[in-house]
Design an enzyme around this catalytic site. Structure first.
Site, mmCIF file in Angstrom:
data_model
loop_
_atom_site.group_PDB
_atom_site.id
_atom_site.type_symbol
_atom_site.label_atom_id
_atom_site.label_comp_id
_atom_site.label_asym_id
_atom_site.label_seq_id
_atom_site.Cartn_x
_atom_site.Cartn_y
_atom_site.Cartn_z
ATOM 1 N N TYR A 37 -5.857 6.255 5.120
ATOM 2 C CA TYR A 37 -6.006 5.284 4.036
ATOM 3 C C TYR A 37 -5.210 4.008 4.326
ATOM 4 O O TYR A 37 -5.739 2.896 4.234
ATOM 5 C CB TYR A 37 -5.554 5.875 2.698
ATOM 6 C CG TYR A 37 -5.477 4.807 1.635
ATOM 7 C CD1 TYR A 37 -6.630 4.364 0.994
ATOM 8 C CD2 TYR A 37 -4.268 4.201 1.307
ATOM 9 C CE1 TYR A 37 -6.578 3.342 0.056
ATOM 10 C CE2 TYR A 37 -4.202 3.183 0.375
ATOM 11 C CZ TYR A 37 -5.356 2.765 -0.253
ATOM 12 O OH TYR A 37 -5.308 1.748 -1.164
ATOM 13 N N ASP A 87 -9.067 6.561 -0.922
ATOM 14 C CA ASP A 87 -8.099 7.379 -1.649
ATOM 15 C C ASP A 87 -8.806 8.005 -2.844
ATOM 16 O O ASP A 87 -10.033 7.905 -2.986
ATOM 17 C CB ASP A 87 -6.889 6.544 -2.068
ATOM 18 C CG ASP A 87 -7.256 5.412 -3.016
ATOM 19 O OD1 ASP A 87 -8.457 5.249 -3.329
ATOM 20 O OD2 ASP A 87 -6.343 4.686 -3.462
ATOM 21 N N GLU A 115 0.820 -1.204 0.000
ATOM 22 C CA GLU A 115 0.000 0.000 0.000
ATOM 23 C C GLU A 115 0.859 1.262 0.000
ATOM 24 O O GLU A 115 0.509 2.264 -0.641
ATOM 25 C CB GLU A 115 -0.954 0.002 1.202
ATOM 26 C CG GLU A 115 -2.065 -1.031 1.102
ATOM 27 C CD GLU A 115 -2.978 -0.820 -0.090
ATOM 28 O OE1 GLU A 115 -3.059 0.302 -0.617
ATOM 29 O OE2 GLU A 115 -3.619 -1.793 -0.522
#
Length: 363
Positions: free
Chosen positions: A132, A150, A49
């Protein structure tokens, strides 16, 4: 109107369960095979991520595989030298992501025995773990129904739910986080969040979305109105400032090349570069005086060998690459050193300076 008051209005007449089922079924059938989806290891999810922020999936895959080979566990990353980590990240950009990741992983090793915490209150305290990333780890790795919002997700939901709020405004994210809390599957939050991300990546793209292939097209309000390409609303960023530099290729009498390490804080922190002369208010002659004052070396410019343009989110470097000869003085610059051509590529450089290697190695 407050966010909590708007959400029921937006969700009115929306079939939430049908949407969840359609999205998760589509994701389970159509998801791409990606290395970080091999299991739900929270460390692997976390690394992926961070790498995927502002970077395309195809670009990330080889970096991710190499990074996980070098640092397969949190302890491996925590124990690594920062320069080794930056070298593994070289070319991905946004290098503060790598430094923050390593610092946060060190906290995990020291405070949590190398196990990425599954408590939201603990996770959010880690360096560089914003809303996020925390939502992605908790939902994908730990199956907790937490939003991971996002720009991708905001684009998808702004079309599906016909939301005209400006996604460039920070408070809009709060609205979308509230909507995901309302929509997310309690039974399979991992597939739900990844499904939203995948939908944005493959179908509901920024330009020319493939609406006829969309698994939730029958519930998309923007498609029904024929305005899918007009959403999301996003105000344009401020114009980027252009900053001119001279990048100098300086070789000593032994054939070694001068490079320097950037400061430990700020833009491209701790990366290496060829010396750069800021040319905003200087001409080349005064630039050489500036260089002597900063580096202790008197030089004369030779030929221009390249022009490199590098675009950041807030500025643009316009770099003229010039060879220069030493004509006097002695190097007096902290963090600068002459290195052999055989060793010059072992240091981590930003992309703009990687492009200069071809000119140093062919001198």
């Amino acid at each position: 109107m407050k966010v909590e008051e708007r959400i029921p209005q937006i969700m009115q007449h929306f079939n939430e369960q049908h949407f969840r089922d359609q999205l998760i079924n589509w994701f389970n059938k159509e998801q791409r095979i990606l290395p970080w989806r091999e299991n739900q290891d929270p460390y692997r999810v976390w690394v992926s991520e961070i790498m995927l922020q502002q970077t395309r999936v195809d670009t990330v895959i080889p970096y991710y595989n190499h990074f996980m080979t070098l640092f397969p566990t949190p302890k491996d990353l925590a124990d690594a030298d920062e320069q080794t980590v930056l070298k593994a990240w070289e070319g991905l950009g946004y290098y503060s992501r790598a430094r923050n990741l390593q610092n946060a992983v060190r906290e995990v090793v020291e405070d949590y025995g190398g196990i990425v915490p599954e408590e939201k209150s603990q996770l959010k305290k880690l360096k560089g773990v914003g809303p996020y990333t925390q939502g992605a780890i908790l939902s994908i790795a730990y199956d907790q129904p937490e939003p991971a919002v996002d720009g991708n997700v905001m684009r998808v939901l702004s079309r599906i739910l016909y939301i005209e709020d400006d996604i460039a405004v920070p408070k809009t994210r709060k609205l979308f986080e509230g909507l995901v809390y309302e929509l997310i599957s309690e039974a399979n939050p991992s597939a739900f969040n990844q499904g939203l991300m995948e939908l944005g990546a493959l179908i509901c793209t920024p330009k020319s979305p493939s609406c006829l292939l969309c698994p939730v097209q029958d519930q998309c309000r923007a498609f029904a109105e024929g305005i899918e390409s007009e959403l999301p609303i996003k105000t344009s960023k401020k114009k980027q400032k252009k900053v001119p530099y001279l990048a100098l290729i300086i070789e000593d009498e032994n054939g070694n090349i001068l490079i320097e390490k950037r400061p430990d804080e700020g833009l491209l922190a701790s990366m290496w570069q060829y010396p750069m002369v800021p040319m905003d208010d200087l001409d080349k002659e005064s630039g050489m005086h500036w260089f002597y004052g900063e580096y202790g070396l008197k030089i004369e410019l030779q030929s221009t060998v390249d022009h490199v343009k590098h675009v950041f989110s807030h500025l643009i470097w316009e770099v003229e690459v010039v060879r220069a000869n030493i004509v006097g003085g002695g190097l007096d610059r902290q963090n600068a050193q002459f290195v052999s051509k055989d060793n010059i590529e072992s240091f981590p450089y930003p992309v703009s300076h990687q492009k200069i290697h071809q000119h140093t190695l062919t001198q």
